[in-house]
Design a protein around this motif. Structure first.
Motif, PDB file in Angstrom:
ATOM      1  N   GLU A   1      19.980  32.434 137.987  1.00 53.96           N
ATOM      2  CA  GLU A   1      19.335  33.695 138.363  1.00 53.96           C
ATOM      3  C   GLU A   1      20.235  34.875 138.018  1.00 53.96           C
ATOM      4  O   GLU A   1      19.749  35.917 137.558  1.00 53.96           O
ATOM      5  CB  GLU A   1      18.998  33.697 139.856  1.00 53.96           C
ATOM      6  N   GLU A   2      21.540  34.729 138.223  1.00 60.94           N
ATOM      7  CA  GLU A   2      22.468  35.812 137.878  1.00 60.94           C
ATOM      8  C   GLU A   2      22.439  36.088 136.373  1.00 60.94           C
ATOM      9  O   GLU A   2      22.427  37.244 135.947  1.00 60.94           O
ATOM     10  CB  GLU A   2      23.882  35.441 138.314  1.00 60.94           C
ATOM     11  N   VAL A   3      22.381  35.007 135.589  1.00 62.68           N
ATOM     12  CA  VAL A   3      22.334  35.171 134.133  1.00 62.68           C
ATOM     13  C   VAL A   3      21.059  35.895 133.719  1.00 62.68           C
ATOM     14  O   VAL A   3      21.072  36.809 132.890  1.00 62.68           O
ATOM     15  CB  VAL A   3      22.436  33.796 133.438  1.00 62.68           C
ATOM     16  N   VAL A   4      19.907  35.510 134.354  1.00 62.22           N
ATOM     17  CA  VAL A   4      18.631  36.124 134.000  1.00 62.22           C
ATOM     18  C   VAL A   4      18.636  37.607 134.350  1.00 62.22           C
ATOM     19  O   VAL A   4      18.200  38.451 133.563  1.00 62.22           O
ATOM     20  CB  VAL A   4      17.471  35.401 134.707  1.00 62.22           C
ATOM     21  N   VAL A   5      19.147  37.939 135.544  1.00 65.64           N
ATOM     22  CA  VAL A   5      19.214  39.351 135.947  1.00 65.64           C
ATOM     23  C   VAL A   5      20.115  40.127 134.987  1.00 65.64           C
ATOM     24  O   VAL A   5      19.791  41.246 134.565  1.00 65.64           O
ATOM     25  CB  VAL A   5      19.715  39.468 137.397  1.00 65.64           C
ATOM     26  N   TYR A   6      21.243  39.530 134.632  1.00 66.74           N
ATOM     27  CA  TYR A   6      22.171  40.189 133.712  1.00 66.74           C
ATOM     28  C   TYR A   6      21.508  40.454 132.368  1.00 66.74           C
ATOM     29  O   TYR A   6      21.619  41.541 131.810  1.00 66.74           O
ATOM     30  CB  TYR A   6      23.415  39.306 133.541  1.00 66.74           C
ATOM     31  N   ARG A   7      20.753  39.446 131.852  1.00 64.48           N
ATOM     32  CA  ARG A   7      20.088  39.604 130.557  1.00 64.48           C
ATOM     33  C   ARG A   7      18.985  40.678 130.623  1.00 64.48           C
ATOM     34  O   ARG A   7      18.802  41.411 129.652  1.00 64.48           O
ATOM     35  CB  ARG A   7      19.468  38.270 130.123  1.00 64.48           C
ATOM     36  N   ILE A   8      18.288  40.750 131.765  1.00 61.21           N
ATOM     37  CA  ILE A   8      17.235  41.776 131.893  1.00 61.21           C
ATOM     38  C   ILE A   8      17.858  43.166 131.820  1.00 61.21           C
ATOM     39  O   ILE A   8      17.397  44.041 131.056  1.00 61.21           O
ATOM     40  CB  ILE A   8      16.467  41.594 133.217  1.00 61.21           C
ATOM     41  N   VAL A   9      18.923  43.386 132.587  1.00 59.02           N
ATOM     42  CA  VAL A   9      19.576  44.706 132.592  1.00 59.02           C
ATOM     43  C   VAL A   9      20.170  45.000 131.217  1.00 59.02           C
ATOM     44  O   VAL A   9      20.065  46.111 130.699  1.00 59.02           O
ATOM     45  CB  VAL A   9      20.664  44.757 133.678  1.00 59.02           C
ATOM     46  N   GLN A  10      20.783  43.952 130.608  1.00 60.06           N
ATOM     47  CA  GLN A  10      21.374  44.119 129.282  1.00 60.06           C
ATOM     48  C   GLN A  10      20.333  44.550 128.256  1.00 60.06           C
ATOM     49  O   GLN A  10      20.550  45.492 127.486  1.00 60.06           O
ATOM     50  CB  GLN A  10      22.026  42.790 128.867  1.00 60.06           C
ATOM     51  N   GLU A  11      19.164  43.889 128.270  1.00 57.70           N
ATOM     52  CA  GLU A  11      18.097  44.203 127.314  1.00 57.70           C
ATOM     53  C   GLU A  11      17.547  45.605 127.537  1.00 57.70           C
ATOM     54  O   GLU A  11      17.324  46.359 126.577  1.00 57.70           O
ATOM     55  CB  GLU A  11      16.983  43.172 127.443  1.00 57.70           C
ATOM     56  N   LEU A  12      17.348  45.977 128.823  1.00 61.32           N
ATOM     57  CA  LEU A  12      16.812  47.306 129.139  1.00 61.32           C
ATOM     58  C   LEU A  12      17.776  48.404 128.726  1.00 61.32           C
ATOM     59  O   LEU A  12      17.361  49.440 128.187  1.00 61.32           O
ATOM     60  CB  LEU A  12      16.492  47.400 130.635  1.00 61.32           C
ATOM     61  N   LEU A  13      19.083  48.201 128.986  1.00 57.54           N
ATOM     62  CA  LEU A  13      20.073  49.223 128.607  1.00 57.54           C
ATOM     63  C   LEU A  13      20.183  49.342 127.091  1.00 57.54           C
ATOM     64  O   LEU A  13      20.299  50.442 126.544  1.00 57.54           O
ATOM     65  CB  LEU A  13      21.422  48.890 129.226  1.00 57.54           C
ATOM     66  N   ASN A  14      20.139  48.203 126.417  1.00 56.57           N
ATOM     67  CA  ASN A  14      20.212  48.239 124.949  1.00 56.57           C
ATOM     68  C   ASN A  14      19.034  49.011 124.361  1.00 56.57           C
ATOM     69  O   ASN A  14      19.199  49.805 123.422  1.00 56.57           O
ATOM     70  CB  ASN A  14      20.244  46.818 124.387  1.00 56.57           C
TER      71      ASN A  14
END
Length: 657
Positions: free
Chosen positions: A562-575
């Protein structure tokens, strides 16, 4: 000879005195001045107040001028119908009954009384019903239907008892007095009349026909042979009639007293009273009172041996009775004429007169027989119709029961079918819902597997890059550094060698950055909050935009996936924001409250139109949506061209402290 005097219509002539005895409305008209009412009428608008004035005027005129009373009643009827004033319409029926009866039209009186009774029931007014029931009882009294009179009088009694209106009891016992008198129970009639007078003394404002009670009392005393009490009662009745300006009642009482004096042999007093009655009858323009008064004068003159005068007046009485079809008066007048002619020695004329009287009597008997036969036939037909109606009602009831059973069965069957259908639909819906849930779970498992596979592959690649390629590049760098000190190079070659070492350093740094993005060490070692903060700081370092990170409630670790998924969501949105928005300020916010996690990324960039850009079909959005679905969350995107973009995600996570 006294027996010739009591003419056939004597008892019935009193009946009109009882009419409308129980009237409960507008009796204050008795105390109103006629002139003031007429003046008031001229200035009134067409409303209910004018209707009341017309009613009061009709009450005043009905005792002295029937034509004027009828005129004002017609105006009352017309105005009340125009205003849809039910109370006014009822008052019309009430007084029209009185006027019709006083005028001798008993058929019309009955019709108006029945209409008034129906309207009173429609208005649900017990007081009005009492008045009309009493009037119908009086109409039955005139037609000789004493049982019906008693029935209606008892209905009046019950109504009064039900409403507990003791003030109307005076009028009730007046009616009962009349019933007992007609049934020949004169002692009971006297008792009821006396009780009526006693009640009147207690409730003076409710009986403005007390003069008529005295008149009935006098008649009952006279029938019992108590002539002195009868004379006193008649005297009080005349006094009350004059006080109440009830002139028709006054004229009828003169007739009663005339009869009494005839029975007592007081012929001079009889003549005086008959003359008073004649003067009043002419003032009232009442033809039947005038015919009776002329008869009385003729009889008094006959008893006083004034045959010429008697013959003169009896011929006048006969003329009026013939013109107005007053059969009872005419019969008695011819009988008296026969005695006058016989006394004068005119036996042929006497025989002719007695023949006329006998033929009128026979005609009356024939009419009574015909009426009785008609009543019996009507009663038979009524009973026959009632029996047919009862039979039809029973048949209809039986058919209705069968219909109700059939309808009930049909409805029951329909309800069962509907319930079965609804149960079937419900089961189908539950099955479809279950299938949908299974498909969702299947998709979720597929997504979880895909994401887990991606993250595992990312982790493997990051480890291979870091440990394999990273180690090789670092070894190469060390070897080249050692060679630099042992090899003599020209200045130009030395510059080239140094550039190669710099490129090698850049390659090592880029390799480490790629490995870090694929699987950040901070996420594994320090947790989601620190990893996100490091990513925001690293992404905005030495850039023209600023990233503000706000992270709350992330101290408690979640499941690694779940931490990885949340991190990837924020990463994708910021990118996406950095690449496409052109923003100067970007907000990244992650907040956790128990098992609820919210992600917000906002920027002040150029924004976009989601529909025109086919945003939902883009690969980036699909990646974000799949990760949101993995967390069983919802995503909301708000963007307006020129005003930036706001993305809000709400997810449910498991507690894995």
């Amino acid at each position: 000879m006294h027996g010739i005097y009591y003419f056939t219509g004597m008892k019935r002539s009193f009946i009109l005195l009882a009419l409308a005895l129980l009237s409960g409305i507008g009796l204050q008209a008795q105390s109103l001045n006629k002139d003031s009412l007429l003046l008031q009428l001229g200035s009134q608008s067409e409303d209910s107040n004018k209707a009341k004035t017309l009613y009061h005027l009709s009450m005043i005129y009905e005792k002295s001028d029937l034509d004027s009373a009828s005129l004002y009643l017609e105006k009352l009827r017309s105005l009340s119908q125009q205003l849809n004033y039910l109370r006014g319409q009822y008052l019309y029926y009430e007084r029209k009954t009185v006027v019709s009866f006083t005028n001798g039209d008993f058929t019309l009186a009955m019709e108006e009384a029945r209409k008034g009774l129906e309207l009173a029931k429609q208005m649900n007014n017990a007081g009005f019903e009492i008045v009309m029931l009493n009037n119908i009882a009086i109409c039955y009294e005139y037609t000789g239907k004493f049982q019906e009179q008693l029935d209606y009088t008892l209905r009046v009694k019950k109504k009064i008892e039900d409403t507990k209106d003791s003030a109307k009891m005076s009028g009730l016992y007046h009616g009962l007095s009349n019933v007992y008198s007609n049934l020949g129970q004169n002692r009971k009639s006297v008792d009821c009349a006396l009780f009526s007078i006693e009640l009147y003394e207690k409730y003076k404002k409710t009986n403005h026909y007390i003069n008529r009670v005295y008149a009935g009392l006098g008649q009952s005393y006279e029938a019992l042979g108590i002539t002195d009490s009868a004379e006193i009662a008649y005297s009080k009745g005349i006094t009350e009639s004059i006080r109440l300006n009830d002139r028709f009642a006054e004229g009828t009482l003169y007739k009663f007293v005339t009869h009494l004096y005839a029975a007592l042999g007081k012929y001079n007093e009889m003549l005086d009273m008959a003359n008073r009655g004649l003067r009043l009858a002419k003032e009232l323009k009442s033809r039947h009172l005038e015919a009776s008064a002329l008869y009385n004068i003729a009889a008094a003159s006959f008893y006083n041996n004034q045959n010429a005068t008697a013959k003169q007046y009896i011929h006048q009485a006969i003329r009026i009775a013939e013109e107005d079809s007053l059969r009872a008066n005419l019969q008695d007048s011819y009988k008296l004429l026969s005695y006058i002619e016989a006394k004068n020695g005119n036996h042929q004329s006497a025989a002719f007169a007695i023949g006329k009287a006998d033929s009128l009597q026979q005609a009356s008997l024939n009419e009574e027989v015909a009426n009785s036969a008609a009543d019996l036939e009507k009663k038979y037909e009524t009973e026959k119709k009632e029996a047919q109606i009862a039979l039809q009602a029973a048949s209809i009831k039986q058919k209705n029961i069968i219909n109700y059973i059939l309808i009930g069965s049909a409805i029951g069957l329909l309800v069962i079918i509907i319930l079965i259908y609804l149960n079937y639909r419900n089961k189908q819906q539950l099955q479809q819902q279950r299938i949908g849930e299974l498909e969702t779970e299947k998709q979720l498992l597929a997504t979880q597997s895909l994401l887990k596979g991606q993250e595992d592959e990312r982790s493997r690649l990051a480890k291979d890059l870091h440990d394999g390629l990273g180690g090789l590049l670092s070894g190469v760098k060390l070897q080249l550094g050692a060679m630099k000190g042992n090899v003599i190079l020209t200045e130009e070659n030395s510059r080239s060698f140094n550039n190669a070492l710099s490129k090698l350093d850049e390659s090592i740094s880029e390799m480490r950055r790629v490995a870090h993005n694929m699987m950040p060490e901070a996420l594994i070692n320090l947790g989601l909050q620190q990893a996100l903060q490091d990513y925001c700081d690293g992404l905005s370092e030495s850039q023209s935009f600023q990233i503000n990170g706000e992270f709350h409630g992330l101290e408690q670790r979640m499941h690694p996936s779940e931490e990885v998924v949340v991190y990837r969501i924020v990463q994708e949105l910021l990118n996406n924001a950095v690449k496409h928005s052109g923003a100067t300020v970007i907000l990244a916010q992650v907040m956790r409250q128990e098992n609820k996690l919210t992600i917000t990324v906002e920027d002040n960039g150029k924004g976009f139109n989601k529909e025109q850009l086919n945003f939902y079909d883009s690969a980036g959005f699909r990646n974000i949506q799949s990760r949101v679905n993995y967390l069983r969350g919802q995503i909301d995107i708000q963007s307006v061209p020129g005003k930036g973009t706001a993305i809000y995600i709400e997810c449910i996570i498991e507690n894995n402290g």
